[in-house]
Design an enzyme around this catalytic site. Structure first.
Site, mmCIF file in Angstrom:
data_model
loop_
_atom_site.group_PDB
_atom_site.id
_atom_site.type_symbol
_atom_site.label_atom_id
_atom_site.label_comp_id
_atom_site.label_asym_id
_atom_site.label_seq_id
_atom_site.Cartn_x
_atom_site.Cartn_y
_atom_site.Cartn_z
ATOM 1 N N ASN A 1 -12.605 3.402 -7.415
ATOM 2 C CA ASN A 1 -11.177 3.682 -7.267
ATOM 3 C C ASN A 1 -10.889 4.323 -5.916
ATOM 4 O OD1 ASN A 1 -10.948 2.753 -9.890
ATOM 5 N ND2 ASN A 1 -11.068 4.804 -10.776
ATOM 6 N N CYS B 1 -1.773 2.131 16.167
ATOM 7 C CA CYS B 1 -2.692 3.192 16.560
ATOM 8 C C CYS B 1 -2.124 3.980 17.737
ATOM 9 C CB CYS B 1 -4.038 2.573 16.923
ATOM 10 S SG CYS B 1 -5.244 3.766 17.544
ATOM 11 N N TYR C 1 0.817 -1.211 0.000
ATOM 12 C CA TYR C 1 0.000 0.000 0.000
ATOM 13 C C TYR C 1 0.851 1.262 0.000
ATOM 14 C CZ TYR C 1 -4.580 -2.091 0.091
ATOM 15 O OH TYR C 1 -5.719 -2.762 -0.278
ATOM 16 N N ARG D 1 1.750 1.742 -3.555
ATOM 17 C CA ARG D 1 0.580 2.222 -4.297
ATOM 18 C C ARG D 1 0.330 3.702 -4.011
ATOM 19 N NH1 ARG D 1 -4.743 -0.894 -3.608
ATOM 20 N NH2 ARG D 1 -5.255 0.276 -5.488
ATOM 21 N N CYS E 1 -4.889 3.185 20.864
ATOM 22 C CA CYS E 1 -5.030 1.895 21.552
ATOM 23 C C CYS E 1 -3.884 0.927 21.250
ATOM 24 C CB CYS E 1 -6.370 1.249 21.190
ATOM 25 S SG CYS E 1 -6.445 0.605 19.496
ATOM 26 N N ALA F 1 -11.402 5.115 -21.733
ATOM 27 C CA ALA F 1 -12.192 6.209 -21.173
ATOM 28 C C ALA F 1 -11.604 7.581 -21.500
ATOM 29 C CB ALA F 1 -12.311 6.038 -19.658
ATOM 30 N N THR G 1 -14.985 -0.071 -15.673
ATOM 31 C CA THR G 1 -15.209 -1.100 -14.658
ATOM 32 C C THR G 1 -15.614 -2.407 -15.317
ATOM 33 O OG1 THR G 1 -16.560 -1.789 -12.765
ATOM 34 C CG2 THR G 1 -17.575 -0.231 -14.305
ATOM 35 N N HIS H 1 -15.277 2.307 -2.327
ATOM 36 C CA HIS H 1 -14.282 1.380 -1.790
ATOM 37 C C HIS H 1 -13.261 2.062 -0.887
ATOM 38 C CE1 HIS H 1 -15.060 -1.763 -5.214
ATOM 39 N NE2 HIS H 1 -16.010 -1.734 -4.290
#
Length: 258
Positions: free
Chosen positions: A87, A159, A52, A55, A162, A245, A202, A106
């Site tokens: 997206n 976090c 991630y 990305r 917590c 597109a 899509t 999403h």
């Protein structure tokens, strides 16, 4: 004019963001559809975060393309408009689509949220600062300091409230769609049929995409599918545009708003 637009990964692919199922979607020879799951995160959170982070960096370096810009132009010229995008990048927003006219069904890749409590934060500026620090370090900071900073950035984050693991603020395979975003779509659809529904980039493999497209185009509205490939939605479309597109949408939008 009342307009609903549904977009998927094919729209952002033209800005250099790999699709999940395309040949360029694989990362370190791993299938993204197997990384974007709660099970993958539980098994190896560091691996998932590494993916991630890469990305996020790719998205920050990308620019909105002509499809994003055409949709933003349509949104700005149409009073009753909703964009529902699958997206998780921010390219629609950067192109100028107003936040109140957009649903990111999403999630948002730049949000980090706790896996246990309600804590969440937006990471775009924070991570950009880390990248700037690393670039500055390349011009004179000693090697061990650069290595320490890089290692710190690669740690699996926790976090601050917590101390549980935090995760990207996206919807993974097998998870429920966010209630507030679903309600936004439902409210728009309940407000009446659309004059035009555009479905672009899509594969329409999720049933709710087909359902929303058909509900939006009830009562004879135009249903335009923009996709180089056939999809499960194709047989319902009143107009098929077999082009990317970024090529097709500027022309379609010009026709609608002239």
């Amino acid at each position: 004019m009342r307009v609903l637009v549904l977009t998927g990964a094919g729209v952002s692919a033209e800005s250099g963001i790999p699709t999940f199922r395309g040949k360029d979607g694989y990362w370190r020879n791993l299938d993204p559809t197997k990384l974007a799951t709660p099970e993958a995160f539980a098994r190896d959170p560091q691996l998932v975060w590494d993916w991630y982070r890469e990305r996020r960096q790719r998205i920050r370096n990308a620019q909105p393309n002509a499809a994003h810009e055409a949709i933003a132009r349509l949104a700005q010229r149409t009073d009753e408009f909703l964009l529902v995008t699958q997206n998780v990048d921010d390219l629609h927003a950067r192109a100028g689509t107003p936040a109140q006219k957009m649903v990111r069904i999403h999630g948002d890749i730049f949000v980090t949220r706790c896996s246990r409590c309600e804590f969440e934060r937006h990471e775009y500026e924070r991570e950009q600062e880390h990248e700037d620090e690393e670039q500055d370090a390349a011009y004179g900071v000693r090697e061990h300091v650069r290595a320490f900073k890089a290692a710190t950035c690669r740690r699996t984050p926790k976090c601050p409230e917590c101390h549980a693991l935090v995760r990207p603020g996206v919807v993974w395979f097998g998870e429920q769609l966010p209630w507030n975003e679903l309600q936004h779509v439902e409210n728009f659809l309940d407000g009446g049929a659309c004059d035009v529904v555009i479905v672009a980039g899509t594969t329409a493999t999720f049933g709710y995409i087909i359902d929303w497209a058909l509900r939006g185009s009830r009562d004879g509205a135009e249903l335009i599918e923009v996709n180089p490939e056939e999809t499960p939605l194709s047989r319902f479309a009143t107009r098929l545009v077999r082009e990317p597109a970024a090529i097709a949408l500027p022309r379609i939008v010009d026709r609608l708003i002239r």
